[in-house]
Write a protein that holds these residues in place. Structure first.
Motif: not given
Lengths: 122, 348
Positions: A1-2, A4, A6, A9
């Motif tokens: 799962m990423n 970071g 996005r 967000d």
């Protein structure tokens, strides 16, 4: 799962910021005088918003006192007392300010929404 | 990307809920009681105490105020008017212990004020027509004032001993108008403290004593003597009484001139040169007497303040200019759009 950050967000954060700004303006910035408490013979008789202009009669122990409400302020127009000190007091317009007809036992108390003063030295 | 936004949107309601919760302040634990006594509105505010504990104390305070109102009324039938009648007949009058203590305290303040706070002034107040619920309409005859001045009664003419009083001056008539509110406020604060209540304001028609604080210091506005609204504000520290004497409180106008109720016992006429005078002192009774004495003192107020042990004074002159003692200047904050012209006057 990423995990970071996005674009979504940023959107949520942006919306949250707008909401904070709106909440601040809406909930914290109040009028200096929001409402008027009317006391008769030692008891709270009414709590009236100081939003629109109108006059009304308050029945005291001697008879009716006529009061005028206006946006952010209030005053006695007439009272069945001799001295008319209540009428001479004029407009009261800040939280903590009081106008009273003691013979008729009617008093007006401005309630500031933010309650800037806990009491006014008269 | 769109799917990503949708996935995160669930966070939004959570944020809204958190924000709205932050906007709803907890109800401040402020208890307020209001009643009429001593010819004015008495307001008591208590902070940080539950109603159950406060109610019996507040009821006792209200009873005290009503009793003092009936005991000390200056013109309606009261213990004080009975005492005055007996004294004027040249007889020895019994004085209850409570009243004797108050008269002794008044005598002390009369001395320290150089006679400017003068409770023996009742006859002159009656002459001016201020002993009545209605306002007087005319200035007394100059001869009548001169006659009072010729025999000018003073607190020193009152002998107090062994629970009895006697007056050596038949014109002596006690009037506790410049003092009763202060004494009553002090007694109320004593009652609150005895009950373990440490955060309160007892406000008698605008003159007040504040102890402790709420979630912030108690903030007191000081009325502008010549315009509607507030001139300045003070945040109280610990235990302080703030009393103001003003020429706007009780007055009448005759031939275009204002005659107010603060009479100078030296010349028999309303004191001139001051529109309002505010003092801070720990004891309300002292603050009450000092506000009157310093108002009467006019330009010479710094000397009277020093004599009475008052450090914090604000005088507003009829032209709107302000004089402050240095210790008051540290505490006062002006609330008007244009700051008034201020002069600092040191105490001798």
């Amino acid at each position: 799962m990423n995990t970071g950050i996005r674009a979504g967000d940023f959107l949520v954060a942006g919306l949250a910021l707008v909401l904070v700004g709106w909440s601040y303006v809406h909930f914290w910035h109040s009028e200096p005088a929001a409402s008027l408490e009317v006391w008769v013979d030692g008891a709270r008789h009414a709590s009236l918003p100081l939003i629109e202009s109108r006059t009304l009669a308050i029945e005291g122990v001697l008879g009716a006192s006529r009061i005028e409400l206006a946006p952010g302020r209030a005053r006695f127009l007439a009272s069945p007392c001799e001295s008319k000190r209540c009428v001479h007091t004029g407009w009261i317009d800040q939280g903590g300010m009081v106008a009273a007809c003691l013979p008729n036992r009617v008093s007006l108390h401005v309630q500031g929404r933010d309650r800037r003063y806990d009491a006014i030295n008269l | 990307m769109t799917a990503e936004i949708r996935k995160r949107l669930y966070l939004l309601p959570v944020l809204i809920a958190v924000l709205l919760a932050a906007c709803q302040p907890a109800e401040p634990p402020l208890i307020e009681r209001r009643f009429i006594a001593l010819g004015t509105i008495i307001d008591i505010s208590l902070y940080g105490i539950d109603a159950e504990r406060a109610d019996p104390v507040l009821a006792a305070i209200e009873r005290d105020f009503h009793r003092l109102h009936h005991d000390w009324h200056a013109w309606e039938e009261s213990r004080l008017t009975t005492l005055n009648t007996t004294l004027q007949q040249g007889k020895r009058a019994p004085v209850p212990a409570g009243l004797a203590a108050v008269l002794e305290q008044a005598r002390g303040l009369n001395r320290s004020s150089g006679g400017l706070f003068e409770p023996a002034i009742g006859g002159l107040m009656a002459l001016w027509g201020f002993h009545g619920n209605d306002l007087p309409g005319k200035v007394p005859e100059a001869d009548a004032i001169a006659a009072w001045l010729a025999e000018r009664p003073r607190m020193n003419d009152l002998e107090l001993e062994g629970g009895h009083a006697r007056s050596t001056n038949p014109r002596l008539q006690l009037d506790l108008g410049a003092f009763a509110k202060g004494v009553a406020v002090d007694r109320a604060i004593d009652r609150l403290r005895d009950a373990g209540i440490g955060n309160a304001i007892v406000n008698a028609g605008g003159d007040l004593r504040a102890i402790g604080a709420r979630e912030r210091p108690w903030r007191i506005g000081i009325r502008h003597p010549r315009a509607p609204g507030v001139l300045a504000s003070i945040e109280t520290q610990g235990d302080e009484s703030i009393f103001t004497s003003g020429d706007y409180e009780r007055y009448f106008e005759a031939e275009g001139k204002r005659y107010h109720h603060i009479i100078d016992p030296r010349n028999g006429y309303p004191a001139r040169g001051t529109a309002s005078l505010t003092v801070i002192h720990s004891e309300a009774a002292v603050a009450d007497a000092a506000a009157t004495a310093l108002f009467v003192a006019g330009d010479a107020w710094p000397q009277t303040a020093a004599d009475m042990g008052i450090e914090r004074v604000m005088r507003v002159r009829p032209d709107g200019t302000v004089e402050l003692s240095p210790a008051m200047a540290e505490r006062i904050r002006f609330e008007t759009d244009i700051e008034p012209e201020v002069t600092l006057r040191g105490l001798p």
